[in-house]
Scaffold this motif. Structure first.
Motif, mmCIF file in Angstrom:
data_model
loop_
_atom_site.group_PDB
_atom_site.id
_atom_site.type_symbol
_atom_site.label_atom_id
_atom_site.label_comp_id
_atom_site.label_asym_id
_atom_site.label_seq_id
_atom_site.Cartn_x
_atom_site.Cartn_y
_atom_site.Cartn_z
ATOM 1 N N LEU A 157 -6.030 7.606 1.510
ATOM 2 C CA LEU A 157 -4.869 8.554 0.946
ATOM 3 C C LEU A 157 -5.284 9.966 1.012
ATOM 4 O O LEU A 157 -4.472 10.726 0.996
ATOM 5 C CB LEU A 157 -4.520 8.487 -0.885
ATOM 6 N N LEU A 158 -5.948 10.574 0.377
ATOM 7 C CA LEU A 158 -6.948 11.450 0.738
ATOM 8 C C LEU A 158 -6.430 12.375 2.562
ATOM 9 O O LEU A 158 -5.534 12.982 2.342
ATOM 10 C CB LEU A 158 -8.236 12.076 0.876
ATOM 11 N N SER A 159 -7.273 11.314 3.188
ATOM 12 C CA SER A 159 -6.697 11.406 4.435
ATOM 13 C C SER A 159 -4.658 11.636 5.490
ATOM 14 O O SER A 159 -4.515 12.630 6.481
ATOM 15 C CB SER A 159 -6.724 10.146 5.475
ATOM 16 N N ALA A 160 -4.236 10.748 4.701
ATOM 17 C CA ALA A 160 -2.774 10.647 4.583
ATOM 18 C C ALA A 160 -1.850 12.352 4.148
ATOM 19 O O ALA A 160 -0.986 13.010 4.811
ATOM 20 C CB ALA A 160 -2.213 10.028 4.234
ATOM 21 N N PHE A 161 -2.908 12.410 3.368
ATOM 22 C CA PHE A 161 -1.767 13.323 2.073
ATOM 23 C C PHE A 161 -2.456 14.792 3.662
ATOM 24 O O PHE A 161 -1.537 15.626 3.732
ATOM 25 C CB PHE A 161 -3.012 13.325 1.079
ATOM 26 N N GLY A 162 -4.003 15.385 3.552
ATOM 27 C CA GLY A 162 -3.896 15.963 3.491
ATOM 28 C C GLY A 162 -3.378 16.209 5.583
ATOM 29 O O GLY A 162 -2.303 17.248 5.899
ATOM 30 N N ALA A 163 -3.386 14.507 6.389
ATOM 31 C CA ALA A 163 -2.422 14.669 7.601
ATOM 32 C C ALA A 163 -0.713 15.510 6.893
ATOM 33 O O ALA A 163 -0.289 16.108 8.135
ATOM 34 C CB ALA A 163 -2.229 13.277 8.536
ATOM 35 N N PRO A 167 5.999 15.733 -3.164
ATOM 36 C CA PRO A 167 6.362 14.888 -2.930
ATOM 37 C C PRO A 167 6.423 14.677 -0.489
ATOM 38 O O PRO A 167 6.998 14.418 -0.104
ATOM 39 C CB PRO A 167 8.197 16.086 -2.277
ATOM 40 N N VAL A 168 4.769 15.008 -0.412
ATOM 41 C CA VAL A 168 4.426 15.273 0.550
ATOM 42 C C VAL A 168 4.607 13.652 0.789
ATOM 43 O O VAL A 168 4.863 13.899 2.140
ATOM 44 C CB VAL A 168 2.657 16.128 0.125
ATOM 45 N N LEU A 169 4.012 12.665 0.576
ATOM 46 C CA LEU A 169 3.708 10.679 0.881
ATOM 47 C C LEU A 169 5.114 10.591 0.531
ATOM 48 O O LEU A 169 5.810 10.467 -0.468
ATOM 49 C CB LEU A 169 2.659 10.557 0.564
ATOM 50 N N ALA A 170 5.515 9.861 1.888
ATOM 51 C CA ALA A 170 6.624 8.870 1.390
ATOM 52 C C ALA A 170 6.521 7.501 0.673
ATOM 53 O O ALA A 170 5.487 7.465 0.882
ATOM 54 C CB ALA A 170 6.608 8.530 2.901
ATOM 55 N N SER A 171 7.051 7.241 0.085
ATOM 56 C CA SER A 171 6.813 6.174 -1.678
ATOM 57 C C SER A 171 7.872 5.800 -1.621
ATOM 58 O O SER A 171 9.301 6.588 -1.853
ATOM 59 C CB SER A 171 5.608 7.304 -2.604
ATOM 60 N N SER A 172 7.794 4.788 -2.569
ATOM 61 C CA SER A 172 8.774 3.955 -2.956
ATOM 62 C C SER A 172 9.144 3.927 -4.659
ATOM 63 O O SER A 172 9.845 4.042 -4.887
ATOM 64 C CB SER A 172 9.001 2.459 -2.397
ATOM 65 N N HIS A 173 8.205 4.608 -4.966
ATOM 66 C CA HIS A 173 7.932 5.335 -6.370
ATOM 67 C C HIS A 173 8.187 6.271 -6.857
ATOM 68 O O HIS A 173 8.715 6.776 -7.843
ATOM 69 C CB HIS A 173 6.324 4.262 -6.577
ATOM 70 N N ARG A 174 8.576 7.368 -6.272
ATOM 71 C CA ARG A 174 8.266 8.728 -6.088
ATOM 72 C C ARG A 174 9.391 9.283 -6.972
ATOM 73 O O ARG A 174 10.384 8.777 -6.989
ATOM 74 C CB ARG A 174 8.284 9.456 -5.330
ATOM 75 N N TRP A 210 0.869 -1.524 0.164
ATOM 76 C CA TRP A 210 -0.085 0.551 0.025
ATOM 77 C C TRP A 210 0.990 0.997 -0.166
ATOM 78 O O TRP A 210 0.453 2.143 0.555
ATOM 79 C CB TRP A 210 -1.041 0.210 0.936
ATOM 80 N N ASP A 211 1.890 1.323 -0.651
ATOM 81 C CA ASP A 211 2.769 2.163 -1.064
ATOM 82 C C ASP A 211 1.602 3.907 -1.607
ATOM 83 O O ASP A 211 0.535 3.259 -2.223
ATOM 84 C CB ASP A 211 3.154 2.088 -2.018
ATOM 85 N N PRO A 212 1.695 4.784 -1.139
ATOM 86 C CA PRO A 212 0.525 5.559 -2.151
ATOM 87 C C PRO A 212 0.486 5.488 -3.861
ATOM 88 O O PRO A 212 -0.836 5.496 -4.140
ATOM 89 C CB PRO A 212 1.811 7.230 -1.506
ATOM 90 N N VAL A 213 1.280 5.458 -4.015
ATOM 91 C CA VAL A 213 1.380 5.231 -5.985
ATOM 92 C C VAL A 213 0.701 4.019 -5.873
ATOM 93 O O VAL A 213 -0.142 3.283 -6.919
ATOM 94 C CB VAL A 213 2.726 4.905 -6.907
ATOM 95 N N GLN A 214 0.851 3.081 -5.435
ATOM 96 C CA GLN A 214 -0.245 1.841 -5.424
ATOM 97 C C GLN A 214 -1.421 2.289 -5.376
ATOM 98 O O GLN A 214 -2.510 0.993 -5.321
ATOM 99 C CB GLN A 214 0.597 0.738 -4.313
ATOM 100 N N THR A 215 -1.199 2.201 -3.692
ATOM 101 C CA THR A 215 -3.020 3.110 -3.712
ATOM 102 C C THR A 215 -3.189 3.836 -4.882
ATOM 103 O O THR A 215 -4.653 3.356 -4.724
ATOM 104 C CB THR A 215 -2.793 3.586 -2.670
ATOM 105 N N ALA A 216 -3.354 4.866 -5.463
ATOM 106 C CA ALA A 216 -3.973 5.337 -6.340
ATOM 107 C C ALA A 216 -4.061 4.627 -7.898
ATOM 108 O O ALA A 216 -5.171 4.225 -8.328
ATOM 109 C CB ALA A 216 -2.987 6.471 -6.939
#
Length: 737
Positions: free
Chosen positions: A379-385, A300-307, A245-251
């Motif tokens: 995903l939106l909750s993590a981004f907002g936080a 760059p807001v969320l930590a990701s292995s894909h960015r 559930w990396d942010p990119v995987q989630t999207a």
């Protein structure tokens, strides 16, 4: 005849443009600007739209091919080539770097979208005053033009080094397949936007066959891209398993679910029918999810292995996604009364003919949309936080307290900052998705059995519900099998009974699809093969992949070993999984293979000998690379174990010049990873201190079910996509005649 001559002219333009851009890269920027101008012209003027888009697509693809040539020819005077490639790389990895960064992926996506827009206009399916397909392609082309893929490398960069090199994590064969497949799926999904918006306004009397074809191909290619990504992730320490559930995987998961909802609404669609807006909304949301997923990849807001490191185009992609959502809202408001005139007539005909609304398909759509909504909310909750810089709960920081005792100074500050950066909480997300998964299995199984007979549908559904209840009362197969020997959060342990329910739902879905296919084949014979076999394969594949992924994740286990190595074969170590293993050889040397920082990389190839529980032998090598300072290469066994168990910490230490690659035994009953970190041995050999090599053995049961399920899924999806394409061609020929 005119079409043939036009095709010859376009091929001639392509053949001329490619060598021009290859000799003079500045021409590439000019041709890309011309392509954008043609796309904008086509978006605003229907006259000559097909010709303008065909020429724009030709110029864009000429830029793509020429850029690939620059990579293959080591033209490091181009900034994009200097950033991602190296003369030491093999040719296939040089060319694969075409989609290794923001400039190349955006250019390639723009070229794909231009080609699809030209095709749609060429068959007469885009004759409105304004072309949304052309506008989307123009926006992506304009973004690529702004990123300047043909810009020159600054002189100071060339003076510093001949090239920067390739990220070591990308130096895998999966690089050739994963990224381009996802980009192709993105393009086909964006092609759904225009017909979906027409349907929302109620101006399309029937759903476009071309849209169905694009949706099927997008879902097929995206599934294949995800599958190759899973293979890649399984052998990379920044993941260590097929999904986290990396942010990119989630999207991308949101996009996959929205495409699934879209496809399940195709049958019997028509303006005014019950829930007729759901499918075009799913198509629009899927199209909007593409630029939003690209924005997540580049933000760059969320930590990701894909960015993408240094990518700054996320605002352009976010703007495109927001524009699609706003336009869709306007179209829905404009067409809010479109179905009223036909609804009563549709209902009367349905009652007269004994037809009923396809409630099973509608419920399946809801399950897909619900799963996408759950992932999007997380995903939106993590981004907002992250934007609000809220502190992350301590539960999101495994191993941090222990690691804090092993680090000091600036590294400790960097470590704390890394663990404070928000990402998607995969455990919470997985827990919330188990209920939609169980519901999808029950709905799908009931739908297939219901198509055999009403009694079969009701009785089988009752038995499935009883099986879920009885399994929960007994304690659950997975719940009782869980031994706490793996990497699993207590949040997931608490919902293991729901995981059991999801597995039973998946089995019910597979049995329903197979039973329905057998029933239809028995009654209709070979003429029904093309209509039932791919659907049965798809749903059985989904169920098998679900079983394999969930069981492997829930029942994984690991052990760790510290093995002394003095230059010769080590003593045998016994693993509790029944394996005996030893380190036979460690070859240490410099690695000048084109990776980032290759001049200072220390590489160790460890030969490991394994005896399996059934007497089988497994010999192979694991790879260790490190470009960090010598004093930081070994910080104690505990840190290395944490790195191999927690992908967040592995991502923190996973600089572009650092890599661990395991030896993997893919078996029918389980898949086993042997991770060897010889940092201490390397330190001892060069005199900077050291200790034993760290070996971690991870076991994932039933992983083969995941790969078998994906293959079945791709088999059925390919068959369905090809048969749909043949149907579209027949419809076009009939319309022309």
């Amino acid at each position: 005849m005119r079409a043939v001559s036009r095709g010859v002219a376009l091929w001639a333009i392509l053949a001329l443009a490619v060598p021009l851009v290859a000799m003079w890269p500045v021409v590439g920027q000019a041709l890309l600007a011309v392509a954008v101008g043609l796309a904008l012209h086509a978006a605003l003027r229907p006259a000559g739209r097909a010709r303008a888009l065909a020429l724009a697509a030709t110029l864009a693809w000429a830029c793509v091919v020429a850029l690939a040539w620059h990579f293959g020819a080591d033209r490091f005077e181009l900034r994009y080539v200097w950033l991602y490639s190296s003369a030491e790389l093999p040719l296939h990895l040089k060319v694969a770097n075409l989609w290794g960064g923001d400039e190349g992926t955006t250019l390639m996506l723009a070229a794909c979208c231009l080609g699809l827009a030209a095709r749609r206009a060429g068959v007469g399916a885009d004759s409105a005053r304004f072309s949304l397909s052309a506008a989307i392609a123009a926006w992506l082309g304009l973004t690529a033009l702004w990123l300047a893929p043909f810009a020159a490398t600054p002189a100071e960069w060339l003076a510093q080094s001949p090239s920067q090199g390739m990220n070591a994590h990308l130096m895998k064969p999966w690089m050739l397949f994963h990224a381009p497949l996802v980009l192709a799926a993105y393009a086909w999904t964006l092609a759904l936007a225009a017909p979906a918006l027409d349907a929302l306004r109620g101006v399309s009397a029937r759903w476009s066959a071309l849209a169905q074809e694009h949706a099927r191909r997008a879902w097929l290619v995206l599934t294949a891209g995800i599958g190759f990504g899973m293979l890649w992730a399984f052998e990379d320490a920044m993941y260590g398993q097929v999904w986290h559930w990396d942010p990119v995987q989630t999207a991308v998961f949101c996009l996959w679910c929205l495409l699934g909802a879209h496809l399940h609404g195709v049958a019997g669609w028509g303006v005014g029918r019950p829930h007729w807006r759901a499918m075009p909304w799913a198509g629009v949301l899927a199209a909007a999810a593409v630029p939003l997923a690209m924005a997540v990849t580049r933000n760059p807001v969320l930590a990701s292995s894909h960015r993408y490191v240094g990518a700054d185009s996320w605002m352009a992609h976010l703007a495109l996604g927001a524009a699609l959502l706003l336009i869709a809202t306007g179209c829905a408001v404009a067409g809010r009364g479109a179905g009223r005139a036909t609804r009563n007539d549709v209902d009367r005909r349905a009652r007269f003919m004994g037809l009923r609304a396809p409630s099973g398909l509608w419920l399946a759509q809801l399950c897909f949309l619900g799963a996408a909504a759950v992932a999007a909310v997380q995903l939106l909750s993590a981004f907002g936080a992250g934007v609000l810089q809220l502190p992350r709960p301590e539960a999101y920081k495994p191993f941090l307290a222990m690691l804090s005792n092993l680090t000091t100074g600036s590294e400790l500050a960097a470590l704390r900052a890394a663990f404070e950066q928000w990402d998607v909480d995969g455990y919470v997300l997985a827990a919330h998705l188990l209920l939609p998964l169980a519901g999808f299995g029950l709905v799908g199984g009931w739908y297939f059995f219901r198509r055999i007979s009403v009694v079969a549908g009701r009785l089988s559904l009752l038995l499935a519900v009883v099986a879920i209840g009885g399994n929960a009362a007994w304690g659950g197969v997975v719940t009782r099998s869980y031994a706490g020997e793996g990497i699993l959060s207590q949040q997931i342990v608490a919902v293991l009974p729901w995981l059991d329910a999801s597995l039973i739902g998946g089995a019910y879905l597979a049995l329903g699809g197979i039973a329905w296919a057998a029933h239809v084949l028995r009654r209709q014979g070979r003429k029904a093969v093309a209509s039932v076999v791919p659907l049965a394969a798809i749903h059985a594949g989904v169920a098998l992949a679900l079983w394999g992924g969930l069981l492997a994740t829930a029942l994984n286990s690991y052990t760790q070993h510290e093995i002394a190595f003095d230059g010769g074969p080590s003593a045998w170590a016994t693993d509790r999984h029944g394996y005996a293993l030893r380190l036979a050889e460690i070859r240490v040397g410099a690695a000048n293979d084109g990776a980032v920082g290759a001049q200072s990389v220390v590489q160790a190839l460890t030969t490991i000998e394994v005896r399996g529980p059934d007497g089988e032998r497994l010999d192979g090598q694991t790879l260790y690379r490190d470009a960090r300072a010598l004093s930081e290469r070994f910080d104690g066994p505990l840190r290395q174990v944490c790195e191999l168990l927690d992908y967040r910490y592995a991502r923190h230490v996973g600089t572009p010049g650092y890599l661990l690659q395991p030896l993997i035994d893919q078996g029918w009953g389980r898949s086993v990873q042997f991770w060897v970190s010889p940092a201490a041995v390397v330190g001892a050999l060069d005199g900077s201190g050291g200790g034993p090599a760290i070996v971690v053995v991870k076991v994932f049961p039933f992983m083969s079910l995941l790969w078998i399920g994906l293959l079945l899924l791709l088999f059925g999806s390919t068959w369905l996509a090809l048969s749909g394409a043949r149907g579209v061609r027949r419809a076009r020929r009939g319309a022309k005649s």
